[in-house]
Write a protein that holds these residues in place. Structure first.
Motif, PDB file in Angstrom:
ATOM      1  N   GLN A 137      64.279  29.259  20.181  1.00 24.62           N
ATOM      2  CA  GLN A 137      63.646  30.015  21.250  1.00 24.62           C
ATOM      3  C   GLN A 137      63.016  31.285  20.695  1.00 24.62           C
ATOM      4  O   GLN A 137      63.632  31.970  19.886  1.00 24.62           O
ATOM      5  N   ALA A 138      61.819  31.589  21.180  1.00 23.83           N
ATOM      6  CA  ALA A 138      61.139  32.808  20.733  1.00 23.83           C
ATOM      7  C   ALA A 138      62.002  34.034  21.031  1.00 23.83           C
ATOM      8  O   ALA A 138      62.030  34.989  20.259  1.00 23.83           O
ATOM      9  N   GLU A 139      62.752  33.975  22.150  1.00 25.46           N
ATOM     10  CA  GLU A 139      63.575  35.139  22.508  1.00 25.46           C
ATOM     11  C   GLU A 139      64.721  35.344  21.520  1.00 25.46           C
ATOM     12  O   GLU A 139      65.184  36.465  21.326  1.00 25.46           O
ATOM     13  N   ASP A 140      65.186  34.257  20.886  1.00 28.90           N
ATOM     14  CA  ASP A 140      66.244  34.403  19.881  1.00 28.90           C
ATOM     15  C   ASP A 140      65.718  35.123  18.646  1.00 28.90           C
ATOM     16  O   ASP A 140      66.397  35.948  18.052  1.00 28.90           O
ATOM     17  N   GLU A 141      64.496  34.782  18.274  1.00 30.98           N
ATOM     18  CA  GLU A 141      63.863  35.440  17.127  1.00 30.98           C
ATOM     19  C   GLU A 141      63.575  36.908  17.487  1.00 30.98           C
ATOM     20  O   GLU A 141      63.809  37.813  16.687  1.00 30.98           O
ATOM     21  N   ALA A 142      63.090  37.108  18.715  1.00 32.30           N
ATOM     22  CA  ALA A 142      62.768  38.468  19.157  1.00 32.30           C
ATOM     23  C   ALA A 142      64.019  39.337  19.209  1.00 32.30           C
ATOM     24  O   ALA A 142      63.956  40.547  18.976  1.00 32.30           O
ATOM     25  N   ALA A 143      65.178  38.704  19.483  1.00 30.35           N
ATOM     26  CA  ALA A 143      66.423  39.472  19.601  1.00 30.35           C
ATOM     27  C   ALA A 143      66.764  40.168  18.287  1.00 30.35           C
ATOM     28  O   ALA A 143      67.420  41.213  18.282  1.00 30.35           O
ATOM     29  N   LEU A 144      66.312  39.616  17.177  1.00 30.45           N
ATOM     30  CA  LEU A 144      66.608  40.234  15.875  1.00 30.45           C
ATOM     31  C   LEU A 144      65.895  41.575  15.733  1.00 30.45           C
ATOM     32  O   LEU A 144      66.352  42.444  15.003  1.00 30.45           O
ATOM     33  N   GLY A 145      64.771  41.710  16.454  1.00 34.88           N
ATOM     34  CA  GLY A 145      63.974  42.925  16.349  1.00 34.88           C
ATOM     35  C   GLY A 145      64.703  44.166  16.826  1.00 34.88           C
ATOM     36  O   GLY A 145      64.395  45.275  16.408  1.00 34.88           O
ATOM     37  N   ARG A 146      65.695  43.982  17.706  1.00 32.69           N
ATOM     38  CA  ARG A 146      66.378  45.164  18.245  1.00 32.69           C
ATOM     39  C   ARG A 146      67.345  45.778  17.244  1.00 32.69           C
ATOM     40  O   ARG A 146      67.884  46.848  17.472  1.00 32.69           O
ATOM     41  N   TRP A 147      67.635  45.050  16.166  1.00 33.41           N
ATOM     42  CA  TRP A 147      68.532  45.604  15.146  1.00 33.41           C
ATOM     43  C   TRP A 147      67.736  46.222  14.020  1.00 33.41           C
ATOM     44  O   TRP A 147      68.170  46.548  12.990  1.00 33.41           O
TER      45      TRP A 147
END
Lengths: 147, 83
Positions: A137-147
């Motif tokens: 999911q694109a949102e799973d990849e995007a979630a890494l951006g918050r770290w």
């Protein structure tokens, strides 16, 4: 710090108890358990989880080391299963122990986000209609951006 | 140069095997992919869209322009879906 990749089920309560046992150095223990989610139509027969054995534990250990470098943790546990799992079965768990809860929660979320898209596991859903690989999911990849 | 090449998930299914040993002079992963694509339609199918693929070189995530020299194992797979 421990990483376990296994086919067999685990006892969540026993794992959490053992992890927290005698932890006078940690005021906070956070645990997360992931279960096989059925499809909305209830049609999931099983989830097949494939992994890359030579790489899996190394990749997870690297993610864990990154968490240790970012937060004040006294211990962590990452357990991930592979093989054929039924709906509702336990897939994985993460536990973190830290002097304070903010570190324990943040590190657990970080570990979950990275396990989803940086540890070499692939899920396949098996239904009566056939089998299909779960798409990242694109949102799973995007979630890494918050770290 | 001899390399072990591994395939996972739908890459494995499209190619029809989990691993093979390949003799290659490829300089980079991308060169190796080109070489494999030219072999048979099943490889062409598996490697049709590189943006849908990830690669690990000696069990570490890498880019397609990573060098292949002195490498023993290369793995191709779709984006990971753990957790």
């Amino acid at each position: 710090m421990a990483v376990r990749v296994q086919q067999e089920d685990f006892d969540f309560g026993a794992e959490a108890d053992a992890f927290a046992e005698g932890r006078a150095d940690a005021g906070a223990v956070v645990t997360f358990t992931g279960l096989v989610r059925d499809r909305p139509d209830g049609g999931l027969r099983e989830m097949e989880i494939e992994h890359y054995p030579a790489m899996t534990e190394r990749a997870i250990a690297a993610i864990e080391a990154e968490a240790v470098s970012r937060w004040n943790l006294v211990d962590s546990l990452i357990l991930h299963r592979y093989g054929r799992l039924r709906p509702g079965a336990r897939i994985m768990m993460v536990a973190t122990a830290a002097p304070h809860r903010a570190d324990a929660f943040a590190a657990a979320e970080f570990l979950m986000d990275y396990l989803k898209s940086r540890a070499p596991f692939w899920k396949k859903e098996v239904t009566d209609a056939g089998a299909e690989w779960v798409a990242a999911q694109a949102e799973d990849e995007a979630a890494l951006g918050r770290w | 140069m001899k390399l072990t090449v591994l395939y996972f998930a739908w890459v494995r299914e499209r190619i029809g095997l989990p691993r093979e040993t390949i003799e290659t002079d490829a300089a980079t992963v991308a060169d190796l992919v080109e070489e494999l694509r030219g072999r048979e339609p099943r490889y062409e199918l598996a490697f049709a869209d590189l943006s849908a693929l990830r690669v690990a070189v000696d069990q570490e995530l890498a880019d397609f322009d990573a060098p292949v020299r002195d490498v023993t194992e290369i793995a191709f797979f779709p984006p990971m879906t753990g957790g």
